[in-house]
Each structure stands twice: as structure tokens, then as C-alpha cells.
Design a protein around this motif. Structure first.
Motif, PDB file in Angstrom:
ATOM      1  N   LEU A   4       0.825  -1.202   0.000  1.00 29.20           N
ATOM      2  CA  LEU A   4       0.000   0.000   0.000  1.00 29.20           C
ATOM      3  C   LEU A   4       0.861   1.256   0.000  1.00 29.20           C
ATOM      4  CD1 LEU A   4      -2.705   1.515   0.272  1.00 29.20           C
ATOM      5  CD2 LEU A   4      -2.542   1.168   2.755  1.00 29.20           C
ATOM      6  N   ILE A   5       1.879   1.254   0.838  1.00 31.70           N
ATOM      7  CA  ILE A   5       2.760   2.422   0.920  1.00 31.70           C
ATOM      8  C   ILE A   5       3.488   2.651  -0.400  1.00 31.70           C
ATOM      9  CG2 ILE A   5       4.825   3.333   2.039  1.00 31.70           C
ATOM     10  CD1 ILE A   5       3.844   2.082   4.640  1.00 31.70           C
ATOM     11  N   LYS A  10       4.063   5.817  -5.361  1.00 26.38           N
ATOM     12  CA  LYS A  10       4.154   5.871  -6.824  1.00 26.38           C
ATOM     13  C   LYS A  10       3.107   6.794  -7.437  1.00 26.38           C
ATOM     14  CE  LYS A  10       4.269   2.908 -10.942  1.00 26.38           C
ATOM     15  NZ  LYS A  10       4.199   1.517 -11.456  1.00 26.38           N
ATOM     16  N   TYR A  11       1.884   6.774  -6.916  1.00 28.16           N
ATOM     17  CA  TYR A  11       0.793   7.481  -7.578  1.00 28.16           C
ATOM     18  C   TYR A  11       0.310   8.737  -6.852  1.00 28.16           C
ATOM     19  CZ  TYR A  11       0.436   3.274 -10.450  1.00 28.16           C
ATOM     20  OH  TYR A  11       0.713   2.240 -11.310  1.00 28.16           O
ATOM     21  N   VAL A  12       0.390   8.763  -5.527  1.00 33.34           N
ATOM     22  CA  VAL A  12      -0.169   9.889  -4.776  1.00 33.34           C
ATOM     23  C   VAL A  12       0.874  10.959  -4.474  1.00 33.34           C
ATOM     24  CG1 VAL A  12      -1.325  10.567  -2.627  1.00 33.34           C
ATOM     25  CG2 VAL A  12      -1.957   8.427  -3.766  1.00 33.34           C
ATOM     26  N   VAL A  13       2.049  10.532  -4.035  1.00 33.85           N
ATOM     27  CA  VAL A  13       3.081  11.492  -3.629  1.00 33.85           C
ATOM     28  C   VAL A  13       3.507  12.409  -4.771  1.00 33.85           C
ATOM     29  CG1 VAL A  13       5.433  11.730  -2.759  1.00 33.85           C
ATOM     30  CG2 VAL A  13       3.893  10.052  -1.736  1.00 33.85           C
ATOM     31  N   VAL A 281      -2.720  11.384   4.390  1.00 31.82           N
ATOM     32  CA  VAL A 281      -1.833  10.634   3.487  1.00 31.82           C
ATOM     33  C   VAL A 281      -0.645  11.500   3.074  1.00 31.82           C
ATOM     34  CG1 VAL A 281      -1.665   9.554   1.212  1.00 31.82           C
ATOM     35  CG2 VAL A 281      -3.629   9.074   2.668  1.00 31.82           C
ATOM     36  N   PHE A 282      -0.914  12.754   2.730  1.00 32.76           N
ATOM     37  CA  PHE A 282       0.187  13.643   2.344  1.00 32.76           C
ATOM     38  C   PHE A 282       1.178  13.810   3.496  1.00 32.76           C
ATOM     39  CE2 PHE A 282      -2.379  16.137  -1.098  1.00 32.76           C
ATOM     40  CZ  PHE A 282      -2.409  14.983  -1.860  1.00 32.76           C
ATOM     41  N   TRP A 283       0.658  14.008   4.701  1.00 35.67           N
ATOM     42  CA  TRP A 283       1.525  14.198   5.859  1.00 35.67           C
ATOM     43  C   TRP A 283       2.376  12.957   6.116  1.00 35.67           C
ATOM     44  CZ3 TRP A 283       3.975  17.466   8.562  1.00 35.67           C
ATOM     45  CH2 TRP A 283       3.476  18.729   8.858  1.00 35.67           C
ATOM     46  N   PHE A 284       1.815  11.775   5.925  1.00 39.20           N
ATOM     47  CA  PHE A 284       2.561  10.545   6.190  1.00 39.20           C
ATOM     48  C   PHE A 284       3.835  10.480   5.352  1.00 39.20           C
ATOM     49  CE2 PHE A 284       3.554   6.081   5.265  1.00 39.20           C
ATOM     50  CZ  PHE A 284       3.759   5.610   6.555  1.00 39.20           C
ATOM     51  N   PHE A 285       3.775  11.048   4.151  1.00 39.13           N
ATOM     52  CA  PHE A 285       4.949  11.035   3.281  1.00 39.13           C
ATOM     53  C   PHE A 285       5.803  12.298   3.429  1.00 39.13           C
ATOM     54  CE2 PHE A 285       2.177   7.929   1.278  1.00 39.13           C
ATOM     55  CZ  PHE A 285       3.067   6.894   1.040  1.00 39.13           C
ATOM     56  N   GLY A 286       5.576  13.036   4.501  1.00 39.61           N
ATOM     57  CA  GLY A 286       6.411  14.200   4.782  1.00 39.61           C
ATOM     58  C   GLY A 286       6.010  15.450   4.040  1.00 39.61           C
ATOM     59  N   LEU A 380       9.561  11.412  15.989  1.00 39.78           N
ATOM     60  CA  LEU A 380       9.271  10.047  16.439  1.00 39.78           C
ATOM     61  C   LEU A 380       9.884   8.977  15.538  1.00 39.78           C
ATOM     62  CD1 LEU A 380       7.741   8.797  18.833  1.00 39.78           C
ATOM     63  CD2 LEU A 380       5.753   8.608  17.339  1.00 39.78           C
ATOM     64  N   PRO A 381       9.770   9.002  14.224  1.00 39.87           N
ATOM     65  CA  PRO A 381       8.889   9.841  13.420  1.00 39.87           C
ATOM     66  C   PRO A 381       7.589   9.119  13.113  1.00 39.87           C
ATOM     67  CG  PRO A 381      10.411   8.717  11.983  1.00 39.87           C
ATOM     68  CD  PRO A 381      10.684   8.205  13.375  1.00 39.87           C
ATOM     69  N   ILE A 382       6.602   9.896  12.644  1.00 40.22           N
ATOM     70  CA  ILE A 382       5.406   9.298  12.068  1.00 40.22           C
ATOM     71  C   ILE A 382       5.550   9.213  10.555  1.00 40.22           C
ATOM     72  CG2 ILE A 382       2.928   9.643  11.683  1.00 40.22           C
ATOM     73  CD1 ILE A 382       2.782  10.861  14.445  1.00 40.22           C
ATOM     74  N   VAL A 383       6.274  10.174   9.986  1.00 38.35           N
ATOM     75  CA  VAL A 383       6.514  10.183   8.547  1.00 38.35           C
ATOM     76  C   VAL A 383       7.203   8.881   8.137  1.00 38.35           C
ATOM     77  CG1 VAL A 383       7.827  11.302   6.697  1.00 38.35           C
ATOM     78  CG2 VAL A 383       6.602  12.692   8.397  1.00 38.35           C
ATOM     79  N   LEU A 384       6.551   8.156   7.210  1.00 32.62           N
ATOM     80  CA  LEU A 384       7.061   6.889   6.657  1.00 32.62           C
ATOM     81  C   LEU A 384       7.298   5.830   7.730  1.00 32.62           C
ATOM     82  CD1 LEU A 384       9.490   8.228   3.909  1.00 32.62           C
ATOM     83  CD2 LEU A 384       7.190   7.301   3.618  1.00 32.62           C
TER      84      LEU A 384
END
Length: 469
Positions: A4-5, A10-13, A281-286, A380-384
């Protein structure tokens, strides 16, 4: 989870990255941010009036309200010069930041968008007055020759015919409507076109160049004359022709055809849920999701919020036009910042045995209380961080759903005051709604979010820091 990540990467980031780099969207976001001195001053005035007028009125403290009329009046003056004219203020800041993004003289850019915005507004006022008796004969002919209208209507209460005199005049702007939130979309459209012309001509050096030694302020002003004049005339020709052809001011057409449908759509659960998920979702990828999607959040839901605020200020106790606004996301889905990371920090203090997580939580808890979550996002991180992806998206999704249905079913009052984004939870909701049930709703959401976050915090105890991916 990894699949999923990878699919999101590939498509969202790439889409989010491109959106975040579009200069006119960045300018739009910065323009809304630049209005904060006005919105915050107006918010203070409205919140003060909540405590000295609205709440005392609910309890029947009429004498107290009478004694506080001086403060209520002052607050009304502050509101008049700030939130009541937010469309006018935004028209200036939008042009300024657009010109700044493209590296041309910004102050003239702001003047261009402000002037163009005014051209798109209604400039006539119509007033109808009920007459004590009918006007006939020569007097009626004289009034009609002067442009007045005479009509007859039926009084619904008495059934009697009422004769009305209608007059109109030029040079009257609709202060209560067009200068406020109703003008925001018009400022974006007509101001965007005008400043694009100004920027294009400035970039092509179609300017008046002054000799060396002329003060910079004078040189910049002369350089902007040709581009600004061209922009003004293009907008002037368009708005004049538009009104002649449609018998409508451009601002009224935008409100009816564009703004009203978008604001109506913004009140749907699907749109609220979609924006919440995308931000997470955007935040998860930084990628700063609230910044990337800020132009959408502000253009639609902040406009709705300003309409609520102005309605509450002009008609205390009146039904508010919108149930879900921009601050609704912050109050009910993003406590402590996107992802409601304040809840995560509490769960870490209770359940986490990992020294690295507890160390970050100790540092992040103070800013987290004030809705600043970058320390936990990147520390922490939460990103990725795959272990926290599910609760980071799921918790706000569930929380926003609970809040949406609570507000739309009348269990909690909608937002009617602007509050500073970094006011701690529970306090901010009461100030924004003047409803004691709003903090209760936040408490319910806090508990639900805690139940979602806690199992993943417990699970993270089994993972060594160097095993995180």
C-alpha cells in the motif's frame, strides 16, 4: 502494508508534490495567511461579544448587556474593519503574493487585484419604501420620469393593498455582502486574471524605465504603470460588457454559479471525509498536507466559516448558514495537529516502554498542546513509519465522522467565532461555538482516538528503533 505504501509513493506522492509547487496555489495559501492580523482582531471582538452579549442574553441578563453596550459597540467597529470586509482585504493580499511568487513588484500587484475586484461588484442600490397613500396623476408621472418605480403589493397580514415607491442610485457598494466572504471567489477569479496580465507584461519588460539615481519606490511605481493599466482595462472591458449582456454584476454571477454550489458540496460528508484522508496521506509522506490542500480548505470551508461569523455578528441568535467550516477539522479531527498526534503522545506516556518514543514525547508534548506537531511528526517519526500509518489515517477519519454527524444532527452548535489555531483543545471549541457541548464532543473524540492509537503504541514496544521503516 508495504504494498500500500509503495502504491501511494508511486501514484499519490508525485501528485501532492506537484500541487505543492504550483506558485499560484502557494500565493493563494499565503494570501489567506496574510489576512490573519485582520481575522484575529475581528475574532477577538466577536469572542468578547459572545461573553458580554450572546451568553448573557441567553440567561436573560438584560441589565448587564445594557451596561456593556459601549464595549459591544467598539467590538462592532473592529468587526466592521476586519472580518466584515475580509473579501476586500484578501483581494489586496492575493495580488501581492501572486506578484511576489513571480518575482515582480508586489505592491502594485496588490493594487491591481484590489481595483479589479471593485470593478466586479454591484455599484447600484435599490430602495423600496411603502407609501402611506397612493400616488396618482402628475406626481406619479414626475416620479417615473425621474427613474422611480411605483408598484402595488398585498400585505400578507392585513390583506390590504400597499403602494410602494422604488428608487435606485449609483455609487453604493454592497458592504454587508460583497466586501465580506461573498466576494472571496470573485477576488480569486477576477483578481487572478488581472494580476496574471500584470505579471506577464512585467516579465516582458513592457515598462517605463526611469534613469539611474531615481529613488527605487518611484522607479518601481513607474515600471508598473503600463502593466497595471493594461490589466485594469482588460478587467474593465470585461466587467462592463458582462453587466450589459447579463444585467448582473460579475460578483453576483460568481456567487450563484460557482460559490454557492461549491459551498453546498462542502457540507456533504463525502467531501469532508475525502479532504481529511488526503491531508493525512500527504503528511505521512512528509508533505505538509494542510498547506498543500490549504487553498481548497480555505477557499471553500473558510469562506463558509466567514459567512457564519458575519451572520452571527450581524444577527445574534440567527440560524447559521453552514454546519461544517474550516475550523471544524482542527477542533474535532486534528487535535494537537494533523492526525490528532496529541492523543498519540498521551498513549505513549501510558503504554510505551521504548526510551526513544518517550524521549520524543517529553519534548513534543508542550508544543502538541498548542497544536504544533512537527516535533512528533519528524522526531518520532510518524513520517514513513509503517507501524503508525493505519492509526494516523484512521483516527482522524473516525473522529471527523463522529463530529460531522453530531454537528449536522444538531447535537453541537456549528462554529460562529474565529479562534487562533494554536489555542489548546477543549478551550478552542468552546470559544469557537459558545456551546458547552463542543468540548464534550472533543472529549468523546479524544477517547475514540485514544482507543485507536493505543494498540499500535503497545505494538510498537515489540519493535526496535533500528527495525522501523
Amino acid at each position: 502494508m508495504n504494498a500500500l505504501i509503495k502504491w501511494l509513493e508511486k501514484y499519490v506522492v508525485p501528485v501532492a508534490t506537484k500541487i505543492g509547487s504550483i506558485r499560484w496555489l502557494v500565493a493563494l495559501r499565503d494570501a489567506f495567511i496574510a489576512t490573519m492580523p485582520a481575522t484575529m482582531a475581528g475574532s477577538i471582538a466577536l469572542i468578547l461579544n459572545t461573553f458580554v452579549r450572546d451568553i448573557p442574553t441567553q440567561f436573560g441578563w438584560t441589565k448587564f448587556v445594557e451596561n456593556m453596550q459601549w464595549l459591544i459597540g467598539i467590538n462592532g467597529q473592529v468587526w466592521t474593519g476586519t472580518i466584515a470586509v475580509i473579501g476586500l482585504i484578501f483581494a489586496m493580499t492575493f495580488g501581492y503574493h501572486m506578484a511576489k511568487q513571480y518575482g515582480v513588484e508586489p505592491l502594485s500587484g496588490g493594487i491591481v487585484t484590489l481595483g479589479s475586484f471593485l470593478m466586479a461588484l454591484t455599484q447600484t442600490a435599490n430602495v423600496t419604501t411603502a407609501l402611506p397613500k397612493a400616488i396618482t396623476g402628475a406626481a406619479a408621472k414626475t416620479l417615473k420620469a425621474a427613474g422611480a418605480t411605483l408598484t402595488v403589493t398585498k400585505d400578507a397580514a392585513t390583506g390590504k393593498l400597499v403602494h410602494n415607491l422604488g428608487t435606485s442610485g449609483w455609487g453604493f457598494f454592497n458592504f454587508n455582502g460583497h466586501f465580506g466572504s461573498q466576494g472571496l471567489f470573485t477576488a480569486m477569479i477576477i483578481g487572478g486574471v488581472a494580476v496574471a496580465i500584470y505579471i506577464f507584461l512585467m516579465k516582458r519588460n513592457l515598462t517605463i524605465k526611469m534613469p539611474d539615481g531615481v529613488p527605487p519606490a518611484v522607479s518601481q511605481a513607474f515600471a508598473a504603470i503600463i502593466p497595471a493599466s493594461a490589466a485594469f482595462y482588460v478587467v474593465g472591458i470585461f466587467t462592463w460588457a458582462f453587466t450589459k449582456l447579463t444585467n448582473l454584476a460579475f460578483v453576483d454571477w460568481v456567487a450563484k454559479v460557482i460559490q454557492e454550489p461549491l459551498l453546498h458540496a462542502s457540507q456533504g460528508y463525502g467531501m469532508v471525509l475525502l479532504l481529511t484522508v488526503l491531508v493525512q496521506v500527504f503528511w505521512f509522506f512528509g508533505i505538509h498536507g494542510t498547506n498543500v490542500l490549504g487553498p481548497i480548505l480555505d477557499a471553500i470551508w473558510l469562506t463558509a466559516q466567514y459567512q457564519n461569523i458575519n451572520t452571527a455578528a450581524a444577527n445574534p441568535g440567527a440560524k447559521l448558514p453552514f454546519l461544517w467550516t474550516r475550523a471544524s477539522f482542527d477542533l474535532y479531527a486534528w487535535m494537537g495537529g494533523a492526525g490528532s498526534t496529541l492523543i498519540l503522545l498521551i498513549a505513549i506516556f501510558i503504554f510505551s516502554k521504548r526510551p526513544d518514543e518517550r524521549a520524543v514525547a517529553n519534548l513534543a508534548i508542550a508544543p502538541g498542546i498548542f497544536n504544533i506537531n512537527e516535533p512528533v511528526m519528524f522526531g518520532l517519526p510518524i513520517v514513513l513509519n509503517a507501524i503508525y500509518f493505519i492509526p494516523f489515517v484512521l483516527a482522524p477519519t473516525v473522529m471527523v465522522s463522529i463530529a460531522y454527524f453530531a454537528v449536522t444532527h444538531g447535537l453541537v452548535a456549528p462554529i460562529k467565532n474565529q479562534v487562533v489555531w494554536n489555542i489548546p483543545p477543549f478551550i478552542n471549541s468552546f470559544l469557537a461555538t459558545a456551546d458547552w457541548r463542543a468540548p464534550v464532543l472533543q472529549l468523546v473524540n479524544f477517547a475514540v482516538g485514544f482507543v485507536i492509537w493505543a494498540p499500535f503504541v503497545i505494538a510498537s514496544n515489540r519493535i526496535k528503533p533500528d527495525e522501523l521503516s
